[in-house]
Design a protein around this motif. Structure first.
Motif, mmCIF file in Angstrom:
data_model
loop_
_atom_site.group_PDB
_atom_site.id
_atom_site.type_symbol
_atom_site.label_atom_id
_atom_site.label_comp_id
_atom_site.label_asym_id
_atom_site.label_seq_id
_atom_site.Cartn_x
_atom_site.Cartn_y
_atom_site.Cartn_z
ATOM 1 N N GLN A 107 0.830 -1.198 0.000
ATOM 2 C CA GLN A 107 0.000 0.000 0.000
ATOM 3 C C GLN A 107 0.870 1.256 0.000
ATOM 4 O OE1 GLN A 107 -3.122 0.009 2.888
ATOM 5 N NE2 GLN A 107 -3.590 2.162 2.597
ATOM 6 N N ASN A 108 1.977 1.230 0.711
ATOM 7 C CA ASN A 108 2.894 2.366 0.745
ATOM 8 C C ASN A 108 3.446 2.672 -0.648
ATOM 9 O OD1 ASN A 108 4.592 4.371 2.170
ATOM 10 N ND2 ASN A 108 6.246 3.007 1.522
ATOM 11 N N GLU A 109 3.670 1.629 -1.446
ATOM 12 C CA GLU A 109 4.150 1.830 -2.814
ATOM 13 C C GLU A 109 3.100 2.569 -3.648
ATOM 14 O OE1 GLU A 109 7.022 0.820 -4.653
ATOM 15 O OE2 GLU A 109 7.949 0.447 -2.711
ATOM 16 N N LEU A 110 1.842 2.276 -3.391
ATOM 17 C CA LEU A 110 0.760 2.886 -4.165
ATOM 18 C C LEU A 110 0.343 4.248 -3.628
ATOM 19 C CD1 LEU A 110 -1.449 -0.299 -4.634
ATOM 20 C CD2 LEU A 110 0.155 0.709 -6.271
ATOM 21 N N ASN A 111 0.383 4.407 -2.296
ATOM 22 C CA ASN A 111 -0.075 5.643 -1.665
ATOM 23 C C ASN A 111 0.726 5.907 -0.392
ATOM 24 O OD1 ASN A 111 -1.472 7.847 -0.698
ATOM 25 N ND2 ASN A 111 -3.246 6.662 -0.047
ATOM 26 N N PRO A 112 1.915 6.500 -0.517
ATOM 27 C CA PRO A 112 2.747 6.745 0.662
ATOM 28 C C PRO A 112 2.069 7.602 1.734
ATOM 29 C CG PRO A 112 3.988 7.148 -1.352
ATOM 30 C CD PRO A 112 2.564 6.919 -1.750
ATOM 31 N N ASP A 113 1.155 8.454 1.331
ATOM 32 C CA ASP A 113 0.482 9.315 2.304
ATOM 33 C C ASP A 113 -0.439 8.539 3.243
ATOM 34 O OD1 ASP A 113 1.739 11.548 1.221
ATOM 35 O OD2 ASP A 113 0.085 11.957 -0.156
ATOM 36 N N GLY A 114 -0.830 7.339 2.864
ATOM 37 C CA GLY A 114 -1.746 6.548 3.691
ATOM 38 C C GLY A 114 -1.074 5.518 4.563
#
Length: 144
Positions: free
Chosen positions: A12-19
């Protein structure tokens, strides 16, 4: 279970680091309820260590890929599994090397492909064979 949640969070961090903070909190709550505080602590430690040390982990992994392969060519799942396993090998020294390697291969079998599992086993096997040298290069003095 902690490694599975860590893999999902790093993906998920790869796709959306802000989340990632939200995903970490959610994963930690789940693990505390389902597996206890030790699993939750390990999950948080592993995810944070991978994120904080990516600039050290990625060159190690790249160094053990075949000449025509790059990290960006790997699937997000395989890249995340390799980062987690190399992170464990470097910073979670109380975990037996074989356990880290086997868990990474099992994650690949579950979340990627049989071919990926063999690939990850080969890369990590090479890292383990050269682990003392890898640690000298990748782990700062203050972390040893």
């Amino acid at each position: 279970m902690a490694r599975e949640k860590a893999l999902q969070t790093l993906y998920q961090n790869e796709l959306n680091p802000d989340g990632v903070e939200r995903a970490m909190n959610k994963g930690a709550r789940y693990l505390r309820a389902e597996a206890g505080g030790g699993a939750s602590d390990f999950f948080l430690r592993l995810v944070q260590a991978v994120i904080q040390n990516m600039s050290r982990l990625d060159p190690v992994i790249q160094g053990y890929l075949k000449e025509d392969w790059t990290l960006s060519r790997l699937s997000l799942v395989d890249r995340s599994i390799l980062r987690m396993a190399v992170c464990e090998l470097l910073y979670e020294t109380e975990i037996p090397e074989g356990a880290s390697l086997n868990e990474a291969v099992e994650l690949a079998k579950t979340f990627s492909t049989e071919e990926s599992a063999r690939f990850i086993n080969g890369v990590l096997g090479s890292v383990v064979k050269n682990l003392d040298e890898v640690r000298r290069v990748a782990v700062p003095e203050d972390l040893t």
